[in-house]
Design a protein around this motif. Sequence first.
Motif, PDB file in Angstrom:
ATOM      1  N   HIS A  62       0.920  -1.492   0.314  1.00  0.00           N
ATOM      2  CA  HIS A  62      -0.034   0.577  -0.191  1.00  0.00           C
ATOM      3  C   HIS A  62       0.630   0.783  -0.198  1.00  0.00           C
ATOM      4  O   HIS A  62       0.612   2.182  -0.856  1.00  0.00           O
TER       5      HIS A  62
ATOM      6  N   ILE B  49      -1.716   5.859  -7.877  1.00  0.00           N
ATOM      7  CA  ILE B  49      -2.959   5.696  -8.068  1.00  0.00           C
ATOM      8  C   ILE B  49      -3.053   7.528  -7.265  1.00  0.00           C
ATOM      9  O   ILE B  49      -4.049   8.028  -8.674  1.00  0.00           O
ATOM     10  N   ASP B  50      -2.207   8.450  -6.186  1.00  0.00           N
ATOM     11  CA  ASP B  50      -2.227   9.426  -6.567  1.00  0.00           C
ATOM     12  C   ASP B  50      -2.479  10.060  -7.846  1.00  0.00           C
ATOM     13  O   ASP B  50      -3.157  11.709  -7.935  1.00  0.00           O
ATOM     14  N   ASN B  51      -1.199   9.419  -8.319  1.00  0.00           N
ATOM     15  CA  ASN B  51      -1.126  10.111 -10.254  1.00  0.00           C
ATOM     16  C   ASN B  51      -1.883   9.928 -11.029  1.00  0.00           C
ATOM     17  O   ASN B  51      -1.765  10.604 -12.544  1.00  0.00           O
TER      18      ASN B  51
ATOM     19  N   TYR C  50       5.319   3.603 -13.574  1.00  0.00           N
ATOM     20  CA  TYR C  50       5.777   3.365 -12.034  1.00  0.00           C
ATOM     21  C   TYR C  50       6.932   2.086 -12.304  1.00  0.00           C
ATOM     22  O   TYR C  50       6.688   1.056 -13.184  1.00  0.00           O
TER      23      TYR C  50
ATOM     24  N   LYS D 156       5.159  10.698 -15.506  1.00  0.00           N
ATOM     25  CA  LYS D 156       4.077  11.651 -16.187  1.00  0.00           C
ATOM     26  C   LYS D 156       4.525  12.044 -17.255  1.00  0.00           C
ATOM     27  O   LYS D 156       5.550  13.135 -17.984  1.00  0.00           O
TER      28      LYS D 156
ATOM     29  N   VAL E  54      -7.185  11.997 -13.326  1.00  0.00           N
ATOM     30  CA  VAL E  54      -9.081  12.366 -12.763  1.00  0.00           C
ATOM     31  C   VAL E  54      -9.834  11.814 -13.573  1.00  0.00           C
ATOM     32  O   VAL E  54     -10.408  12.578 -14.353  1.00  0.00           O
TER      33      VAL E  54
ATOM     34  N   TYR F  82       1.447   1.206  -3.671  1.00  0.00           N
ATOM     35  CA  TYR F  82       0.444   2.135  -4.378  1.00  0.00           C
ATOM     36  C   TYR F  82      -0.448   3.418  -4.204  1.00  0.00           C
ATOM     37  O   TYR F  82      -0.770   4.163  -5.149  1.00  0.00           O
ATOM     38  N   GLN F  83      -0.429   3.640  -3.091  1.00  0.00           N
ATOM     39  CA  GLN F  83      -0.896   5.223  -2.740  1.00  0.00           C
ATOM     40  C   GLN F  83      -0.374   6.116  -3.862  1.00  0.00           C
ATOM     41  O   GLN F  83      -1.412   6.972  -4.769  1.00  0.00           O
ATOM     42  N   PRO F  84       0.761   6.320  -3.619  1.00  0.00           N
ATOM     43  CA  PRO F  84       1.235   7.450  -4.698  1.00  0.00           C
ATOM     44  C   PRO F  84       1.227   7.193  -6.702  1.00  0.00           C
ATOM     45  O   PRO F  84       1.196   8.627  -7.114  1.00  0.00           O
TER      46      PRO F  84
END
Length: 214
Positions: free
Chosen positions: A28, A35-37, A150, A210, A40, A31-33
């Motif tokens: 996790h 998913i945060d990127n 990633y 990105k 939207v 995963y979080q950074p």
Amino acid sequence: MIDQSNTLAFYNSNAHSFIEQTINVDMHLLYQPFIDNLPVRPPSQQKILDLGCGSGRDSMHFANLGFNVTAIDNSAALIDLAKAAAQQGMNHQNAIEWHCATFQDIVQKDWQRQFTAIWACASLLHVAYDELPELIDGLLHMLTDDGVFYASFKYGDSERVKDGRFFCDMNEERWEALKQKITAEFKDKTWLTTDRRADRNEEWYNIIIKNKGL
């Protein structure tokens, strides 16, 4: 020249033990950074390419969140076991699309601009350093304009063979030099983490890419 040919044989021969060691690792913090990127938009409108899916752990996680997932691995033994694990571990209706293929096979597919994200967790580290710029360029062409990439490598400054597997390590200097050879324009963020497996104390070099301007 370091021999890379035994890496696939290692995974095919050790598929069961590799999955046992990795499928339940808590990811996790990574995963979080990621998913945060992500763009939207709802997960159902996004496609994630899990490059070198191994046990299928991460593919299952993303599919259970509602993302459309394409899972790739060059080891037929791992793909077969990951499929079986997914049948047991899925709590979402989203199916995972499985492919047994090499990284080079993927780049040759007509998948341009197909994915909102590529997840290459501990997979590109089996590619020779000199081959990475062309491969990453090819993978970036598979991303949508707002897509995210990633990747993670063991932290270090060498190429080596350990227990039959080829490894390409990465650090700040090697990544900066590699970036100069990638033709695509992008923004990137890097950071270090420690191995999440209980019996390991290795450091990992994490990269999020990105598209420029996002």
